[in-house]
Enzyme design. Structure first.
Site, PDB file in Angstrom:
ATOM      1  N   CYS A 224       0.842  -1.198   0.000  1.00 21.35           N
ATOM      2  CA  CYS A 224       0.000   0.000   0.000  1.00 21.35           C
ATOM      3  C   CYS A 224       0.883   1.257   0.000  1.00 21.35           C
ATOM      4  O   CYS A 224       1.492   1.575  -1.009  1.00 21.35           O
ATOM      5  CB  CYS A 224      -0.981  -0.043   1.167  1.00 21.35           C
ATOM      6  SG  CYS A 224      -2.376   1.108   0.984  1.00 21.35           S
ATOM      7  N   HIS A 367      -3.504  -5.296   0.073  1.00 21.40           N
ATOM      8  CA  HIS A 367      -3.005  -5.793   1.364  1.00 21.40           C
ATOM      9  C   HIS A 367      -3.003  -7.326   1.350  1.00 21.40           C
ATOM     10  O   HIS A 367      -3.984  -7.963   1.762  1.00 21.40           O
ATOM     11  CB  HIS A 367      -3.883  -5.288   2.511  1.00 21.40           C
ATOM     12  CG  HIS A 367      -3.709  -3.830   2.800  1.00 21.40           C
ATOM     13  ND1 HIS A 367      -2.858  -3.365   3.783  1.00 21.40           N
ATOM     14  CD2 HIS A 367      -4.260  -2.731   2.220  1.00 21.40           C
ATOM     15  CE1 HIS A 367      -2.910  -2.036   3.798  1.00 21.40           C
ATOM     16  NE2 HIS A 367      -3.748  -1.637   2.864  1.00 21.40           N
ATOM     17  N   GLU A 369      -1.583  -9.393   3.254  1.00 24.47           N
ATOM     18  CA  GLU A 369      -1.551 -10.011   4.586  1.00 24.47           C
ATOM     19  C   GLU A 369      -2.922 -10.465   5.049  1.00 24.47           C
ATOM     20  O   GLU A 369      -3.034 -11.372   5.881  1.00 24.47           O
ATOM     21  CB  GLU A 369      -0.950  -9.034   5.616  1.00 24.47           C
ATOM     22  CG  GLU A 369      -1.765  -7.801   5.918  1.00 24.47           C
ATOM     23  CD  GLU A 369      -1.472  -6.623   5.017  1.00 24.47           C
ATOM     24  OE1 GLU A 369      -1.756  -5.476   5.425  1.00 24.47           O
ATOM     25  OE2 GLU A 369      -0.971  -6.836   3.902  1.00 24.47           O
TER      26      GLU A 369
END
Length: 406
Positions: A224, A367, A369
């Protein structure tokens, strides 16, 4: 060893009952397994079956906890109390009663035996509240587990990486000490992660971290805002656009390589982000060679949950993006925008340097994750850790993907 006391549990359940809540199962945390007479005492005073008093004692690592619960038939209690088997076919009911945890058990016990460690510098602005990066920490952990390594995170405040010549006196000396310490920490690490964030503080430090990793061939993953920082760094240092920046931090910059998304309302901040799961398509290979494949494309090909059609779905949370006006110049200068949004093809989602130039210099606007799991690590994080383990491990994974394509 002191005997576990049941009184705190009894008082806690009494308070619950006074509020009209009657527990059907009690999980008791302790350093050691509860002895049978303590379980019986809790059962009798709290009006819960003895089999529903669960001993959740300390284990070697958190991944042993599901195994511990299954050993005490917690899954059976859920099935019975919540009527989970009603209306299900026999196969699903059998699986509910007999969960196959062999692979999970092997993973949990393997974690106890890791001898090698990977040191990752996590560069952010919220390092004083590390839970802010919990998803990133877990994604790194999942990736190191896949590579059979332990994880050592070195926290670096991004603002400490910046040089502040205007400061003097004791404050200036303290700033220089912090800056020196921060850079020493980065140099001691095997790889660097720059996660997402908002606001101007520390952004130039993130840009400097990207510059260091690019020049020193240190594995780097930007997420990001970290992705935007690596784009700004490349524009400044390779294209020599010294004032390249994001309009988030400078509205009047002459080279706004990162811009506010045109359809987003600038005046109202609530609910105005580009949010949720969005499709990214691998459209631009890192070179003109017929057998040229993006590093991330190869890693995603080996992740069965993402499919093999050149399109991936990842979660987003941002208001700013790479300015399409400068995409071709940056791409042609060497930082390849290999992944773009599947809807319009104009939003840059993934950037990376080709493998023959850098072992792992990768950024993504989304993102990754958020979709990482213990036995299915996020491909961008896995690639970072593979690169940290040595070029041979990453090359082996990439070759598997290329053979799958061919």
């Amino acid at each position: 060893k002191p005997k576990p006391q049941s009184k705190p549990t009894q008082h806690g359940v009494k308070e619950l009952r006074s509020l009209g809540l009657s527990p059907q199962m009690i999980l008791c945390r302790s350093t050691q397994a509860l002895v049978e007479d303590v379980q019986r005492k809790i059962s009798g005073f709290c009006h819960v079956p003895a089999a529903h008093v669960i001993s959740v004692y300390d284990v070697q690592n958190i991944y042993h906890v599901p195994l511990l619960l299954v050993q005490q038939d917690v899954h059976e209690i859920f099935i019975r109390e919540l009527h989970l088997g009603v209306g299900q076919d026999e196969g699903k009911v059998h699986l509910m009663h007999n969960p196959d945890l062999a692979e999970w058990s092997a993973m949990a016990h393997a974690v106890d035996r890791y001898e090698k460690q990977i040191k990752i510098a996590l560069i952010g602005k919220y390092t004083g509240l590390q839970d802010s990066y919990l998803s990133v920490i877990k994604a790194l952990k999942h990736a190191t587990m896949q590579c059979e390594r332990g994880l050592d995170i070195i926290w670096v405040d991004a603002s400490h990486l910046e040089y502040r010549p205007q400061e003097n006196g004791d404050a200036g000396n303290d700033s220089e000490v912090l800056r020196k310490e921060a850079w020493e920490n980065i140099r001691s690490c095997d790889g660097v992660v720059v996660p997402g964030g908002f606001g101007n503080r520390g952004f130039d430090g993130k840009v400097l971290a990207a510059k260091y990793c690019r020049e020193e061939n240190v594995p780097f993953l930007g997420i990001c805002l970290g992705f935007q920082a690596m784009v700004v760094e490349y524009a400044r240092d390779i294209l020599h656009w010294e004032d390249a920046n994001s309009t988030e931090f400078d509205q009047d910059v002459s080279k706004p390589v990162i811009m506010f998304m045109p359809e987003i309302d600038k005046d109202n901040m609530g609910g105005t982000m580009r949010l949720g799961s969005r499709a990214t398509r691998f459209t631009h290979p890192p070179s003109s060679d017929d057998d040229s494949f993006s590093i991330l494309q190869c890693l995603y090909l080996l992740a069965p949950e993402h499919g093999d059609d050149g399109v991936i779905w990842e979660r987003h949370r941002h208001r700013y993006e790479v300015n399409p006006e400068f995409v071709n110049e940056i791409h042609n200068a060497g930082l390849k925008f290999v992944g773009r949004d599947a809807e319009t093809g104009t939003r840059m989602e993934i950037a990376e340097l080709p493998k023959d130039i850098h072992p792992y210099f990768v950024g993504c606007q989304y993102h990754p994750e958020f979709q990482s799991r213990e036995m299915h690590p996020s491909p961008p994080f896995l690639g970072l850790i593979l690169a940290c383990c040595g070029d041979e491990m990453l090359a082996s994974f990439l070759n598997k993907a290329k053979s799958k394509i061919s």
